[in-house]
Design a protein around this motif. Structure first.
Motif, PDB file in Angstrom:
ATOM      1  N   ALA A   1       7.738 -12.870   1.226  1.00  0.00           N
ATOM      2  CA  ALA A   1       6.556 -13.801   1.778  1.00  0.00           C
ATOM      3  C   ALA A   1       5.027 -13.183   1.368  1.00  0.00           C
ATOM      4  O   ALA A   1       4.082 -13.862   1.748  1.00  0.00           O
ATOM      5  CB  ALA A   1       6.560 -14.146   3.370  1.00  0.00           C
ATOM      6  N   TRP A   2       4.935 -11.569   1.739  1.00  0.00           N
ATOM      7  CA  TRP A   2       4.032 -10.857   1.707  1.00  0.00           C
ATOM      8  C   TRP A   2       3.644  -9.930   0.662  1.00  0.00           C
ATOM      9  O   TRP A   2       2.413  -9.548   0.247  1.00  0.00           O
ATOM     10  CB  TRP A   2       4.089  -9.945   2.666  1.00  0.00           C
ATOM     11  CG  TRP A   2       4.501 -10.419   4.192  1.00  0.00           C
ATOM     12  CD1 TRP A   2       4.926 -10.600   4.868  1.00  0.00           C
ATOM     13  CD2 TRP A   2       2.939 -10.590   4.947  1.00  0.00           C
ATOM     14  NE1 TRP A   2       4.798 -10.901   6.217  1.00  0.00           N
ATOM     15  CE2 TRP A   2       3.683 -11.182   6.129  1.00  0.00           C
ATOM     16  CE3 TRP A   2       2.180 -10.450   5.094  1.00  0.00           C
ATOM     17  CZ2 TRP A   2       2.792 -11.635   7.341  1.00  0.00           C
ATOM     18  CZ3 TRP A   2       0.945 -10.351   6.160  1.00  0.00           C
ATOM     19  CH2 TRP A   2       1.612 -11.144   7.182  1.00  0.00           C
ATOM     20  N   GLY A   3       4.289 -10.109  -0.576  1.00  0.00           N
ATOM     21  CA  GLY A   3       4.004  -9.805  -2.225  1.00  0.00           C
ATOM     22  C   GLY A   3       5.414  -9.005  -2.836  1.00  0.00           C
ATOM     23  O   GLY A   3       6.699  -9.399  -1.780  1.00  0.00           O
ATOM     24  N   SER A   4       5.290  -9.239  -3.297  1.00  0.00           N
ATOM     25  CA  SER A   4       7.024  -8.455  -4.365  1.00  0.00           C
ATOM     26  C   SER A   4       6.557  -6.702  -3.947  1.00  0.00           C
ATOM     27  O   SER A   4       6.416  -5.964  -3.170  1.00  0.00           O
ATOM     28  CB  SER A   4       6.632  -7.741  -5.862  1.00  0.00           C
ATOM     29  OG  SER A   4       5.818  -7.449  -6.449  1.00  0.00           O
ATOM     30  N   ALA A   5       8.258  -6.235  -3.890  1.00  0.00           N
ATOM     31  CA  ALA A   5       8.123  -4.492  -3.859  1.00  0.00           C
ATOM     32  C   ALA A   5       7.315  -3.640  -5.030  1.00  0.00           C
ATOM     33  O   ALA A   5       6.653  -2.760  -3.795  1.00  0.00           O
ATOM     34  CB  ALA A   5       9.386  -4.226  -4.106  1.00  0.00           C
ATOM     35  N   SER A   6       6.868  -3.871  -5.877  1.00  0.00           N
ATOM     36  CA  SER A   6       5.918  -3.546  -6.274  1.00  0.00           C
ATOM     37  C   SER A   6       4.237  -2.899  -5.941  1.00  0.00           C
ATOM     38  O   SER A   6       3.983  -2.046  -5.780  1.00  0.00           O
ATOM     39  CB  SER A   6       6.226  -3.873  -7.798  1.00  0.00           C
ATOM     40  OG  SER A   6       5.639  -5.017  -8.293  1.00  0.00           O
ATOM     41  N   GLU A   7       3.964  -4.287  -4.696  1.00  0.00           N
ATOM     42  CA  GLU A   7       2.941  -4.317  -4.537  1.00  0.00           C
ATOM     43  C   GLU A   7       2.960  -4.243  -3.463  1.00  0.00           C
ATOM     44  O   GLU A   7       1.560  -3.324  -2.950  1.00  0.00           O
ATOM     45  CB  GLU A   7       2.554  -6.544  -4.238  1.00  0.00           C
ATOM     46  CG  GLU A   7       2.576  -7.151  -5.911  1.00  0.00           C
ATOM     47  CD  GLU A   7       2.346  -8.473  -5.521  1.00  0.00           C
ATOM     48  OE1 GLU A   7       1.703  -9.122  -7.169  1.00  0.00           O
ATOM     49  OE2 GLU A   7       2.691  -8.803  -4.494  1.00  0.00           O
ATOM     50  N   LEU A   8       3.871  -4.120  -2.464  1.00  0.00           N
ATOM     51  CA  LEU A   8       3.865  -3.515  -1.128  1.00  0.00           C
ATOM     52  C   LEU A   8       3.686  -2.430  -1.241  1.00  0.00           C
ATOM     53  O   LEU A   8       3.143  -1.152  -0.964  1.00  0.00           O
ATOM     54  CB  LEU A   8       5.459  -4.164  -0.982  1.00  0.00           C
ATOM     55  CG  LEU A   8       5.361  -5.628  -0.086  1.00  0.00           C
ATOM     56  CD1 LEU A   8       6.330  -5.769   0.759  1.00  0.00           C
ATOM     57  CD2 LEU A   8       4.030  -5.597   1.244  1.00  0.00           C
ATOM     58  N   ARG A   9       4.565  -1.272  -2.525  1.00  0.00           N
ATOM     59  CA  ARG A   9       4.808   0.006  -2.136  1.00  0.00           C
ATOM     60  C   ARG A   9       3.416   0.396  -3.000  1.00  0.00           C
ATOM     61  O   ARG A   9       2.594   1.532  -2.468  1.00  0.00           O
ATOM     62  CB  ARG A   9       5.543   0.451  -3.547  1.00  0.00           C
ATOM     63  CG  ARG A   9       5.732   2.194  -3.724  1.00  0.00           C
ATOM     64  CD  ARG A   9       7.066   1.979  -4.750  1.00  0.00           C
ATOM     65  NE  ARG A   9       7.387   3.207  -4.680  1.00  0.00           N
ATOM     66  CZ  ARG A   9       7.758   4.062  -5.305  1.00  0.00           C
ATOM     67  NH1 ARG A   9       9.118   3.179  -4.860  1.00  0.00           N
ATOM     68  NH2 ARG A   9       8.604   5.354  -4.953  1.00  0.00           N
ATOM     69  N   ALA A  10       2.162  -0.551  -3.396  1.00  0.00           N
ATOM     70  CA  ALA A  10       1.419  -0.298  -4.157  1.00  0.00           C
ATOM     71  C   ALA A  10       0.269  -0.266  -2.683  1.00  0.00           C
ATOM     72  O   ALA A  10      -0.707   0.986  -2.611  1.00  0.00           O
ATOM     73  CB  ALA A  10       0.748  -1.276  -5.410  1.00  0.00           C
ATOM     74  N   ARG A  11      -0.091  -1.134  -1.815  1.00  0.00           N
ATOM     75  CA  ARG A  11      -0.673  -0.635  -0.439  1.00  0.00           C
ATOM     76  C   ARG A  11       0.215  -0.127  -0.007  1.00  0.00           C
ATOM     77  O   ARG A  11      -1.031   0.596   0.596  1.00  0.00           O
ATOM     78  CB  ARG A  11      -0.158  -2.412  -0.327  1.00  0.00           C
ATOM     79  CG  ARG A  11      -1.120  -2.678   1.716  1.00  0.00           C
ATOM     80  CD  ARG A  11      -1.089  -4.637   2.308  1.00  0.00           C
ATOM     81  NE  ARG A  11      -1.306  -4.696   1.214  1.00  0.00           N
ATOM     82  CZ  ARG A  11      -2.347  -5.637   0.973  1.00  0.00           C
ATOM     83  NH1 ARG A  11      -3.679  -5.551   1.676  1.00  0.00           N
ATOM     84  NH2 ARG A  11      -2.590  -7.182  -0.079  1.00  0.00           N
ATOM     85  N   ALA A  12       1.452   0.574   0.181  1.00  0.00           N
ATOM     86  CA  ALA A  12       1.042   1.426   0.999  1.00  0.00           C
ATOM     87  C   ALA A  12       0.594   3.237   0.772  1.00  0.00           C
ATOM     88  O   ALA A  12       0.402   3.587   1.725  1.00  0.00           O
ATOM     89  CB  ALA A  12       2.707   1.443   1.406  1.00  0.00           C
ATOM     90  N   ALA A  13       0.828   2.864  -0.595  1.00  0.00           N
ATOM     91  CA  ALA A  13       0.123   4.316  -1.266  1.00  0.00           C
ATOM     92  C   ALA A  13      -1.115   4.194  -1.520  1.00  0.00           C
ATOM     93  O   ALA A  13      -1.822   5.391  -0.971  1.00  0.00           O
ATOM     94  CB  ALA A  13       0.610   4.072  -2.892  1.00  0.00           C
ATOM     95  N   SER A  14      -2.201   3.227  -1.233  1.00  0.00           N
ATOM     96  CA  SER A  14      -3.697   2.637  -0.592  1.00  0.00           C
ATOM     97  C   SER A  14      -3.863   3.519   0.614  1.00  0.00           C
ATOM     98  O   SER A  14      -4.711   4.316   0.550  1.00  0.00           O
ATOM     99  CB  SER A  14      -3.772   1.590  -1.163  1.00  0.00           C
ATOM    100  OG  SER A  14      -5.088   1.824  -1.264  1.00  0.00           O
TER     101      SER A  14
END
Length: 516
Positions: free
Chosen positions: A240-253
């Motif tokens: 619901a918060w985004g795909s796994a790759s999107e969440l990983r990119a947010r975490a990296a940022s």
């Protein structure tokens, strides 16, 4: 001399790549860059993140994490606060700090490597000493042959007695016998130095050629000690918060706002902290990062409890969690990063018939995973059970057990906990980034920190011993063929001199092939 100079030039070039400067604090609070050799007890040094501590001392300002894998074999960073002791050779991972120097010594790469160079180039290896022992009696026999030949020809043809004696003296070539080993060993030492392997003693080449069992440390030897994100597990509700790759990119940022080792490893995969519009970023020591996105939602990156996943099963590997509004969304696990070229180098050693055994002071789970990944054996106790997380005495016992089975064994390590096994092994290598005590107990220092150079060194050692045997064989055959010809008067002095010179040049030329 050409081979010796070439080896010295290669070693000096390797030395020139080693950093030796530190930042020393002045009384007015400014800093000055000075040689590490000028540091004295009582000096206050500023140690930037990513730099090694140049001496033993105590932190006086700031907090950080130190990589002390060289000391204990444990790859997890150790938290350091003001008042905590720091040890020379450990790495400052997190933030700039200041330290007060308490103990100094020869714990600098420059001095250690210079000592290795001087020691190696000033040695007479055992093969050379053995050849010299043969050359001495050989020369005495030649003197007797020359005198006997002159006496015999005095009765046969007095006009030829002198030049027959001269021919016998000139045609013999004990120098070819004495040059056979050192010329080859020096040429090989120069080649190894250009590849980043500095020999402390030339005898190590002879032993290395016979090695059939290599023991390896893990942290700092097979691995770089740095971490990488190996697994990202989305949690229930994450889609619901985004795909796994999107969440990983947010975490990296978000991780880009912190200098924590795990954050740095994660941030290296992203596009930087500016990739997302973070606001009100805060870092809570021991917990993690907290920030708001452009919609005012609160995101957290850190420990499971900090993010809201306190009931999650513990992991044997380092990990961080990403969550939003108190809901855990992504679990990120980290693994150690292998040094470049480790796996091909290990396969090369195994293809050459070398048995490889892992000796690690790290946790049992990590050691087992690394051994399985690389196809290595793990040292076993006397009872036959696998031993990991080994202490120095455990490593020493495992190596001695292999030696008791009449095996030529080698050891490759980097830390203080490896020093006893490095000293006990028949031939040993220390990583160039390793502790001084490890380098001082090793027969060779791998300044390049590449395992492939160790595998190449063994092959070159075997090639070197073949060249030495070729040189010895040629010197023996030449003298066995030419001395009788001179004794019976079939070789005039000019031909004897030419033959002697060509024999020595052939030995030197054959040895210099190793320098290519």
């Amino acid at each position: 001399m050409a081979a010796r100079h070439r080896a010295a030039e290669s070693l000096e070039a390797s030395i020139g790549q080693l950093p030796t400067a530190v930042l020393r604090m002045r009384a007015d609070g400014s800093t000055e860059t000075v040689s590490a050799q000028r540091v004295a007890p009582g000096d206050v040094l500023r140690v930037p993140a990513g730099q090694a501590f140049a001496a033993d001392g105590v932190l006086t300002r700031g907090s950080t994490q130190a990589d002390e894998a060289l000391l204990s074999g444990e790859s997890r960073p150790v938290p350091k606060q003001a008042g905590d002791a720091v040890v020379a050779g450990s790495l400052n991972l997190q933030a700039p700090v200041e330290m007060r120097v308490e103990r100094v010594g020869a714990d600098t790469r420059h001095e250690a490597i210079v000592a290795l160079m001087r020691q190696a180039l000033s040695q007479r290896p055992s093969l050379a000493r053995s050849a010299d022992r043969w050359a001495g009696p050989f020369l005495a026999v030649v003197m007797l042959l020359a005198a006997g030949s002159a006496l015999a020809w005095w009765f046969i043809d007095p006009s030829r007695a002198v030049w027959v004696a001269v021919s016998v003296l000139v045609v013999t070539c004990p120098c070819a016998l004495s040059l056979a080993a050192p010329s080859a060993l020096l040429a090989a030492a120069g080649t190894l130095a250009r590849r980043g392997v500095l020999l402390r003693r030339l005898d190590a080449l002879e032993t290395l050629a016979q090695v059939r069992h290599l023991f390896l440390d893990k942290t700092g030897t097979l691995t770089e000690g740095s971490l990488r994100c190996s697994e990202a597990q989305p949690q229930p509700g994450a889609p619901a918060w985004g795909s796994a790759s999107e969440l990983r990119a947010r975490a990296a940022s978000l991780a880009g706002w912190s200098s924590h080792p795990l954050s740095a490893a994660l941030a290296a995969e992203g596009r930087g902290p500016e990739a997302f519009a973070w606001q009100a970023v805060q870092e809570r020591p021991g917990q993690g990062l907290q920030a708001q996105d452009d919609e005012g939602r609160e995101w957290r990156l850190g420990s499971a409890a900090f993010v809201g996943a306190a009931d999650a099963a513990p992991s044997p590997d380092p990990e961080v969690w990403l969550g939003c509004q108190g809901q855990p969304l992504l679990r990120l696990r980290f693994a150690e990063r292998l040094r470049a070229g480790v796996e091909p180098a290990l396969r090369q050693l195994q293809a050459d018939g070398v048995t490889l055994t892992l000796l690690s002071g790290d946790s049992p789970e990590r050691a087992a995973a690394m051994a399985a990944r690389l196809g290595l054996q793990v040292a076993a106790s006397a009872a036959g059970t696998q031993q990991r997380g080994l202490q120095p005495e455990d490593k020493l016992a495992a190596l001695r057990q292999a030696q008791q089975q009449d095996q030529r064994v080698a050891m490759l390590g980097d830390g203080l906990n490896d020093a006893p096994v490095l000293a006990q092994a028949d031939v040993s290598f220390a990583m160039g980034e390793g502790a001084l005590v490890a380098r001082s107990h090793a027969d060779a220092v791998v300044v390049s920190n590449r395992l492939a150079d160790v595998a190449d060194a063994r092959r070159l050692a075997q090639h070197t011993m073949r060249v030495v045997r070729q040189n010895m064989l040629w010197a023996g055959l030449y003298n066995a063929a030419c001395v009788p010809l001179a004794v019976v008067g079939l070789m005039p002095p000019w031909a004897s001199g030419l033959g002697m010179a060509l024999s020595s040049l052939l030995v030197i030329g054959n040895s210099l092939r190793l320098a290519r």
